[in-house]
Structures are given as C-alpha cells and as structure tokens.
Scaffold this active site. Structure first.
Site, PDB file in Angstrom:
ATOM      1  N   ASP A  12       0.860  -1.185   0.000  1.00  0.00           N
ATOM      2  CA  ASP A  12       0.000   0.000   0.000  1.00  0.00           C
ATOM      3  C   ASP A  12       0.891   1.227   0.000  1.00  0.00           C
ATOM      4  OD1 ASP A  12      -2.302   1.663   0.205  1.00  0.00           O
ATOM      5  OD2 ASP A  12      -2.057   1.775   2.371  1.00  0.00           O
ATOM      6  N   SER A  13       0.305   2.361  -0.360  1.00  0.00           N
ATOM      7  CA  SER A  13       1.046   3.621  -0.293  1.00  0.00           C
ATOM      8  C   SER A  13       1.363   3.991   1.154  1.00  0.00           C
ATOM      9  CB  SER A  13       0.231   4.734  -0.942  1.00  0.00           C
ATOM     10  OG  SER A  13      -1.012   4.874  -0.277  1.00  0.00           O
ATOM     11  N   CYS A  75      -4.197  -1.040  -2.208  1.00  0.00           N
ATOM     12  CA  CYS A  75      -4.269   0.405  -2.413  1.00  0.00           C
ATOM     13  C   CYS A  75      -5.111   0.598  -3.663  1.00  0.00           C
ATOM     14  CB  CYS A  75      -2.853   0.953  -2.630  1.00  0.00           C
ATOM     15  SG  CYS A  75      -2.789   2.666  -3.192  1.00  0.00           S
ATOM     16  N   ASN A  76      -6.209   1.307  -3.502  1.00  0.00           N
ATOM     17  CA  ASN A  76      -7.104   1.485  -4.644  1.00  0.00           C
ATOM     18  C   ASN A  76      -6.449   2.266  -5.765  1.00  0.00           C
ATOM     19  OD1 ASN A  76     -10.208   0.717  -4.174  1.00  0.00           O
ATOM     20  ND2 ASN A  76      -9.207   1.118  -2.220  1.00  0.00           N
ATOM     21  N   GLU A 155      -6.604   9.297   8.871  1.00  0.00           N
ATOM     22  CA  GLU A 155      -5.244   9.234   9.431  1.00  0.00           C
ATOM     23  C   GLU A 155      -5.141  10.000  10.749  1.00  0.00           C
ATOM     24  OE1 GLU A 155      -2.154  10.099   6.623  1.00  0.00           O
ATOM     25  OE2 GLU A 155      -2.646   8.317   5.448  1.00  0.00           O
ATOM     26  N   CYS A 189     -11.530   3.241  -1.285  1.00  0.00           N
ATOM     27  CA  CYS A 189     -10.234   3.637  -0.734  1.00  0.00           C
ATOM     28  C   CYS A 189     -10.067   2.863   0.554  1.00  0.00           C
ATOM     29  CB  CYS A 189     -10.188   5.146  -0.476  1.00  0.00           C
ATOM     30  SG  CYS A 189      -8.703   5.681   0.410  1.00  0.00           S
ATOM     31  N   HIS A 191      -8.660   3.514   3.176  1.00  0.00           N
ATOM     32  CA  HIS A 191      -8.799   4.296   4.401  1.00  0.00           C
ATOM     33  C   HIS A 191     -10.246   4.326   4.914  1.00  0.00           C
ATOM     34  CE1 HIS A 191      -4.883   5.977   3.354  1.00  0.00           C
ATOM     35  NE2 HIS A 191      -4.875   6.682   4.457  1.00  0.00           N
TER      36      HIS A 191
END
Lengths: 288, 288
Positions: A12-13, A75-76, A155, A189, A191
């Site tokens: 993932d990023s 990661c999308n 985050e 996403c 997140h």
C-alpha cells in the site's frame, strides 16, 4: 496436499491497506504476511498515473525480492492505475488488486442498478471502478465522488467525530437524495472502512456499503485455493512446505519512512496496536 | 546602483507555498520568480526529517541549476528540518526559510508572552518554531498544535466551510480558552492562510494572527536590499543587469507531478488562476 509457507506480500502507499491486511489475517489464519507501506511517498491518491505506476513497481519489486508467493495491491489508487503493469512485470507471482473484488461485490449488492463509488482523486480520475463494474454488467449507473479529505480524517483518527460527520454530509448528502439515489456505496479507498459509522449516518441504513477490505480478503482466499498456494493448516506437522518458516510474528511490517508514525497511525486501520520497533525502515532509493 | 535580474527561486512541497509567492509578488513588483512544487512527493508534513531533507535538497538544486539568485524555502516543514543543510549546500546562493520570519513576527505581536503555533506534524515534531522563538526571547511560553487535517481542507478548497469551522473548533477551541490563553497565533504552515476566516471564528478578534507568507515576503525584501541583489525599478532602462531577462510571464511554475492538479489546487493558494499549460513538469528522478 500442497502447502506453500511463503508469505503473502501486501503493498500500500501507506497505512490504509492495513484494513485489507486485517481482513486477510482474520480470513486466512494459517498464512503469514509481509506488509510494505510506501510512506515516504504517500499519498498516491493525488498523484498522476505515471508517478503512481513507477512508485508501485519499485515497491512491489522489494516484496518479490523477499520471496512472497503473491502480491496483494491493498491500495485502490495503485490498483486502479498500475495493476496491469504490475501483473506483467511481477509474473509469475500472481498479483491481486482491490478494484475488481469491490466492483464484483457492488454489482452483487445493487437492486436498482445504481452504484456510488467514493475514492481518492486519482482513483476517480482513472475511472477503474466504472470500467470494472461495466465489465460485469453494462446497464449499471455508476456515480463517482472523490473524497480526498476523508483520507486525512482517517489518518488523524477522527473516525466518528463531528468533523467527519460534517464532511460526510457535504460529500455524500447530495448523492443520496431522491428516489433514484444509489442503493449501493463502494468504499473505493482502503482508508474509508474506519469512517463507516460516520458515512452510515449520512446514507442511512437502506444503502448497502461495500468494503473492499473484506471483498479482497475473499478474493485472495479464492486465488490461493485455485492455485494450490495456500498453507495447509497441518503444514507445520509434516506436509511438504516451500519457503522458510519464520519464528515470531506472523506479519512483518516494512515502511519507507518513519516507523513511529506507521505504528501510531497504522493502529487506526489495523485495529490492534503496532510497536514501532516491529516496523522495519527500508530506503526505496537504494533499490535498482 | 546594482540590478540583479536573475529570478528568485521559491520552493515548496506542493502548492501551499503559493501563499508566500503571492505575498512576494505583491511586495516585490520588479522581481521575477521561479516556483517549484515537489508535488510528486508531497506532503512533507507527515514525513521524517531525513526524508524531507533529501527531497528538499534534490528539489532546490534544480532551482540553482536554473540560475536563481536566492532560494526561498516556502514550506514550513522543509524550513524546519532542512534549512541549515540547504544553506550550507546551496552557498553562495542565499537561502531564506519561513520559520525565522514567522517567529520574529510572533514575538513582536505577543503582549502576554504566550504564543500558539499551529503546523504540520513534521514541523511540530521538529520544534523549530519553539527554538526560533526562544532564541529571540527566552521567557515566552510556546504551545504547539499539529493541525494535519487543515492541509487537506485547504487543498480541497473548503476554505470557510462548516467542515473547516468544525475542525478549527476541535483543534483550537481548547487552546484558546481561559484568561491565560495565548494572545498570538502563528500559522506555521503555508496552507493555513487560506483558512484564516474559519480560524478567526474560533480564536476571536483579540488574538493576533501571524501569517508567515507576509512576514517571509518582508524578510526577502530586506535580504535583497541588504545584499544589493534586488532588481532596480529602472533596471530595464540602462542600469547593469545580471541574468537574462525573460519574455512573457513574470513567474515560472514547475511541478514534479500533474500540472493539471497544480494549476487547479494552486489557484486556491495563489489567489489568481493558473493555466495548466503554464506549469512545466519536471522529473526529479532524472536529477543527479
């Protein structure tokens, strides 16, 4: 029965992909994982396709060098713009992205053939969910909404705060008004699953919410079974295995920047504590 | 009278530094500017000091190669962690950061010797504002608050929305309660000036708000004058000049990723439109 003890690589990023890891840990209790977050270059969601492709390729090559048996692009944005190239360049190691499983679950859920997809700017711009949904069913209306602020809110750990509820109302309120509104929302996403409660408060209980973490874990389980690459539950007791068994933790964490922040923010997405000392720092600039 | 027609280099991780550029354009009407946003690697605010230092050095070297006469580090995070190294490595080209001017303005503004600084996680963690303020006056209380979500809100253009007001209340409400609250707030991130109205709504009219864009523009004007490096207003009419005059725009824009996004989001911070075709794309990976 084959038993392939090599770990599954997860890329993932940053930390959002830990929602996918969490779903895989629950779904695949006998597997080991090797998670790499490219935190030195996050976020991918606001960057161009060419840049994301270059970053993703460098990062996943590190996983290949570590001997993983499969790469999950958790990661999308990277799945949306780089999956084809990663699949080609990392062969014969299979590569699984999060877009196709999410699209499939969305198509299965909708009754009125109207799906909303929320994602980063980069994922929306690339249109990968629209293409993936239409490849499964051509007569579904797909509406996309970039929700870039959601990334920062997740985050920050403001998972169900007034700020997040207000942002959700602004992003999603207009989309879910009226009789012909979508009946399905794809969280495009990694997140976003941690913001599910705030999102639910805006869209109401009648809308199906598709979380690509759970759908991707299911797709990985299917792929392992189909290719005979899973760890047999009894593998440790005599079945032939490939790859060196590790002592210690079942999941290894690598980050390209600040293990401390990875551990602190990562806990929000993984749902369990991570010790900064368990996160290895790697310098992608040192790679070829 | 000397007249140095070379442009002033302005460097930021992305678009936030355009608030500083805007202030300099207004303050220094005869100067030309060369703005570089490292958008392929933004944001710097959540990354480690070592990573930010490496990124900033690579990016500012590009400005030096383009023949700028001065480098303005219009990024609080890079100023906080990399200014010393940049100053050393880019010499003899002078380097000016945003921290010291902001600290100086904060110290000048406070009456009760209590200053609040809001910034990114990276700037807060580095503590550069605290050190800069204490270097000027040792008996000032400094309280820091990271406001990471503000960055995303500013980039989304939600400059005075309900979401931003709610976030401002959450970040700043507790800080500015009570008789001994700070009487001065330093906006320690170049993104934050565009959120000034929402912030003002929380802190009230009695608190001085220090915007490092304006203070840095003043510091640059002073440095140009002190070093005889300014463009004489009459320079084009006969005074000796250094550097090739350009035709066309007074400010050149470079970005390391997506000129389209730079132009669209940049407008929020610059306060005037930017055409994507006026933004040059550079690949920092091609640099030594």
């Amino acid at each position: 029965m084959s038993s392939d003890a090599r770990p599954i690589g997860v890329f993932d990023s940053g930390m959002g992909g830990l929602t996918v890891l969490s779903a895989m840990e629950a779904r695949l209790p006998a597997e080991r994982f090797f998670y790499l977050g490219d935190t030195a270059r996050l976020p991918y969601g606001t960057k161009s396709a060419a840049t994301v492709e270059a970053y993703a390729l460098a990062a996943t090559r590190l996983l290949i060098a570590e001997g993983v048996k499969m790469v999950v692009v958790a990661c999308n944005t990277a799945s949306a713009v780089a999956l084809e190239r990663l699949t080609r360049e990392l062969a014969p190691v299979p590569v699984i992205g999060v877009i196709e499983p999410g699209a499939r679950a969305g198509v299965a859920a909708t009754r009125n053939n109207h799906i909303a997809v929320i994602a980063t700017e980069g994922t929306v711009k690339g249109g990968a969910y629209v293409r993936a949904i239409h490849a499964l069913s051509g007569d579904i209306d797909v509406v996309q909404q970039p929700c870039q602020v959601f990334v920062a809110l997740a985050e920050e750990g403001w998972t169900d705060s007034e700020v997040t509820r207000t942002a959700a109302k602004r992003y999603l309120g207009p989309l879910f008004r009226g009789a012909s509104a979508p009946d399905t929302l794809v969280l495009g996403c990694t997140h976003f699953p941690v913001l599910a409660a705030a999102i639910r408060g805006v869209i109401g209980t009648g809308v199906a919410m598709v979380d690509s973490a759970a759908t991707t874990a299911a797709a990985v389980a299917d792929a392992l079974a189909a290719q005979g690459m899973g760890v047999a539950e009894s593998g440790a007791h005599g079945a032939p295995t490939r790859g060196a068994p590790t002592s210690g933790a079942r999941t290894r964490f690598l980050a390209t920047d600040s293990p401390e922040r990875f551990a602190r923010v990562g806990e929000i997405f993984l749902g369990r504590p991570i010790a900064a000392s368990d996160v290895e720092l790697v310098d992608l600039r040192s790679l070829p």
